[in-house]
Write an enzyme that holds these catalytic residues in place. Structure first.
Site, PDB file in Angstrom:
ATOM      1  N   HIS A  67       0.845  -1.208   0.000  1.00  0.00           N
ATOM      2  CA  HIS A  67       0.000   0.000   0.000  1.00  0.00           C
ATOM      3  C   HIS A  67       0.880   1.258   0.000  1.00  0.00           C
ATOM      4  O   HIS A  67       0.699   2.160  -0.818  1.00  0.00           O
ATOM      5  CB  HIS A  67      -0.902  -0.046   1.241  1.00  0.00           C
ATOM      6  CG  HIS A  67      -1.722   1.190   1.470  1.00  0.00           C
ATOM      7  ND1 HIS A  67      -3.093   1.206   1.352  1.00  0.00           N
ATOM      8  CD2 HIS A  67      -1.365   2.446   1.827  1.00  0.00           C
ATOM      9  CE1 HIS A  67      -3.538   2.429   1.603  1.00  0.00           C
ATOM     10  NE2 HIS A  67      -2.507   3.209   1.918  1.00  0.00           N
ATOM     11  N   GLU A  68       1.884   1.275   0.894  1.00  0.00           N
ATOM     12  CA  GLU A  68       2.761   2.455   0.981  1.00  0.00           C
ATOM     13  C   GLU A  68       3.652   2.582  -0.243  1.00  0.00           C
ATOM     14  O   GLU A  68       3.959   3.683  -0.685  1.00  0.00           O
ATOM     15  CB  GLU A  68       3.621   2.395   2.250  1.00  0.00           C
ATOM     16  CG  GLU A  68       2.826   2.397   3.553  1.00  0.00           C
ATOM     17  CD  GLU A  68       1.866   3.565   3.673  1.00  0.00           C
ATOM     18  OE1 GLU A  68       2.196   4.670   3.187  1.00  0.00           O
ATOM     19  OE2 GLU A  68       0.769   3.383   4.216  1.00  0.00           O
ATOM     20  N   HIS A  71       1.806   4.478  -2.838  1.00  0.00           N
ATOM     21  CA  HIS A  71       1.978   5.931  -2.677  1.00  0.00           C
ATOM     22  C   HIS A  71       3.354   6.360  -3.188  1.00  0.00           C
ATOM     23  O   HIS A  71       3.491   7.355  -3.903  1.00  0.00           O
ATOM     24  CB  HIS A  71       1.913   6.326  -1.196  1.00  0.00           C
ATOM     25  CG  HIS A  71       0.554   6.195  -0.572  1.00  0.00           C
ATOM     26  ND1 HIS A  71      -0.559   6.825  -1.066  1.00  0.00           N
ATOM     27  CD2 HIS A  71       0.143   5.531   0.534  1.00  0.00           C
ATOM     28  CE1 HIS A  71      -1.595   6.539  -0.294  1.00  0.00           C
ATOM     29  NE2 HIS A  71      -1.196   5.753   0.684  1.00  0.00           N
TER      30      HIS A  71
HETATM   31 ZN   LIG Z   1      -2.310   5.194   2.363  1.00  0.00          ZN
END
Ligand SMILES: [Zn+2]
Length: 381
Positions: A67-68, A71
Site C-alpha cells: 500500500h505504501e 503511494h
Molecule cells: Zn495510504
C-alpha cells in the site's frame, strides 16, 4: 513514533518496522489462530491454525508495505521523493521529502495506496475460489482485510488518504491550498471525534481491543490534522521571509587548530553560544562544533585535542545560500534542538540559524502575523 528497525531497502526507500508492530503481529496471529480461523474452517489441528495465522500476519505486513509502495512509486513519478516507509501501530507511513506541487499530483499520490489495497483484495478473493477448506478461508480473509484497508483509508479523515484526496479536490476547485487544507482538517477532526465516540461505545459494550483501537485512531487523526494545518499555515508565509531576517549575522567562529582547552575557556565560558562554526587558517569554514562534542573527550585530553578533531565536518552540516527562504530552512532543519544551519554567500559564511530563531519567528507569526514580526510598516506604494 520510534524509528524502529530497518528491514530492507526497496528502490532506495528504507522499509522500517516500528517496535509497536511486533505487538500487533502477535495480537493478529493470536486472534486468528484461536478465534477467526477455527470459526471460518472447522476441524483442523491447532498447529495448522497457528501456522496459517502467522503466515497471514506476515502477509498483512507485506500488504501494508505494498500500500505504501503504491503511494511512493506514484510520488516518485510525480517528482516527489520518498525517504522511508515505516510500519507502525496504525498501518504505514510513507515519508515524503517534499509536498506535492499540484492538486492533481497530491490526489494521485493519495489515491495510489487504497488502489493497491483494493487490487490485492479483489485478486485474493478471486484466488480463494480455487481453493477449499482452511486455505480458502485464509486467502478470503486476506482479501477482505485488504478491501477493508482500502475503504477505511478512503474515509475523508485528513491526514488519511481519503482526507488528502478531499483536500486535493478542494485545492483543484479553489486553487487555494491553505483553504483546502483547513477544510480537510476540519472535516477530519469531526470524523476523528466520531471515531472516538464510536470507539468508546464499542469498548463499553465489551469489544475492548477494537474500541480502544478506534479511539486511538480518532485521536491520531485529530492531532495529526492540526499539526499538518500548522505546517501549511506557518510554512506558507515563511516562503516569503528570507533567511537573513532570522539568522544571526557574522557569527563568532573558532579556529580549527585551537585546543579544546582554549575553545572552552575563550568561547564557551566567555561567549554566549553553544555552537560555533569552525574555520581554517585561510578563513574557510571546515565544520561546526558544539558543547556536546567537547563532552565526549576526557578533561585531561583537552589540551592535546584540537577543535577540528571533534567538529562535525562541513559536508555533514546543513547549509543554505543567503537567498534561501525561512521555509527552506525549516523543511531541512526539522525539530532537533541541536541542529544549526550555516548561511553562505558564495563561499563566505554570513550567518547561522538556530532552532530558537525559527521558534521565535513561528510564535510571533502565530500571535500577530508576519508584518508584526518584521516590525516595520510595509511600504504602501
Ligand atoms: Zn495510504
Amino acid at each position: 513514533m520510534d524509528e524502529g528497525l530497518t528491514l530492507t531497502r526497496i528502490r532506495g526507500i528504507d522499509i522500517r518496522l516500528s517496535w509497536s508492530v511486533v505487538i500487533i503481529v502477535a495480537l493478529v496471529t493470536w486472534s486468528l489462530a484461536i478465534d477467526t480461523l477455527p470459526d471460518l474452517a472447522e476441524g483442523y489441528s491447532d498447529g495448522a491454525y497457528w501456522g496459517v495465522a502467522a503466515l497471514l500476519a506476515v502477509g498483512l505486513l507485506a500488504a501494508l508495505v505494498a500500500h505504501e509502495l503504491g503511494h511512493s512509486i506514484v510520488a516518485a513519478r510525480e517528482g516527489v521523493g520518498v525517504s522511508s516507509i515505516t510500519l507502525w501501530v496504525f498501518g504505514g507511513i510513507a515519508r515524503l521529502e517534499s509536498q506535492p506541487s499540484t492538486a492533481g499530483s497530491a490526489f494521485r499520490i493519495a489515491g495510489a495506496g487504497p488502489a493497491v489495497s483494493a487490487v490485492i483484495g479483489v485478486i485474493s478473493l478471486a484466488v480463494a475460489v480455487a481453493f477449499d477448506g482452511l486455505a480458502a478461508a485464509a486467502i478470503a480473509w486476506f482479501g477482505v482485510i485488504n478491501l477493508i484497508l482500502a475503504v477505511f483509508n478512503l474515509l475523508p479523515a485528513f491526514p488519511m488518504d481519503g482526507g488528502r484526496m478531499y483536500q486535493a479536490w478542494w485545492w483543484a476547485r479553489t486553487r487555494d491550498q491553505e483553504d483546502a487544507t483547513r477544510r480537510a482538517v476540519s472535516l477530519g477532526r469531526t470524523i476523528g471525534a466520531i471515531m472516538i465516540a464510536l470507539g468508546a461505545i464499542e469498548a463499553l459494550s465489551g469489544a475492548a481491543v477494537g474500541g480502544v483501537w478506534l479511539i486511538l485512531i480518532g485521536w491520531f487523526v485529530r492531532e495529526a490534522g492540526r499539526a499538518e494545518l500548522d505546517q501549511v499555515t506557518v510554512l506558507g508565509p515563511m516562503g516569503a521571509v528570507g533567511v537573513t531576517e532570522v539568522m544571526t549575522g557574522d557569527p563568532d567562529t573558532v579556529i580549527a587548530t585551537d585546543s579544546l582547552e582554549a575553545f572552552v575557556s575563550e568561547s564557551v565560558l566567555g561567549g554566549r553560544h553553544t555552537t560555533y562554526p569552525v574555520v581554517a587558517a585561510d578563513g574557510s569554514v571546515v565544520g561546526l562544533v558544539n558543547l556536546q562534542a567537547v563532552r565526549t573527550v576526557d578533561r585531561e585530553r583537552w589540551p592535546a585535542t584540537t577543535v577540528r578533531d571533534v567538529a562535525t565536518p562541513v559536508e555533514e552540516v546543513l547549509t543554505v545560500d543567503v537567498t534561501a527562504s525561512v521555509a527552506d530552512v525549516m523543511e531541512r532543519m526539522g525539530v532537533d534542538p541541536r541542529r544549526r544551519t550555516l548561511v553562505f554567500d558564495d563561499a563566505r559564511l554570513v550567518g547561522i540559524v538556530a532552532p530558537a530563531d525559527l521558534a521565535r519567528l513561528v510564535t510571533a507569526v502565530k500571535l500577530a502575523g508576519l508584518d508584526a514580526f518584521r516590525g516595520v510598516d510595509q511600504p504602501s506604494a
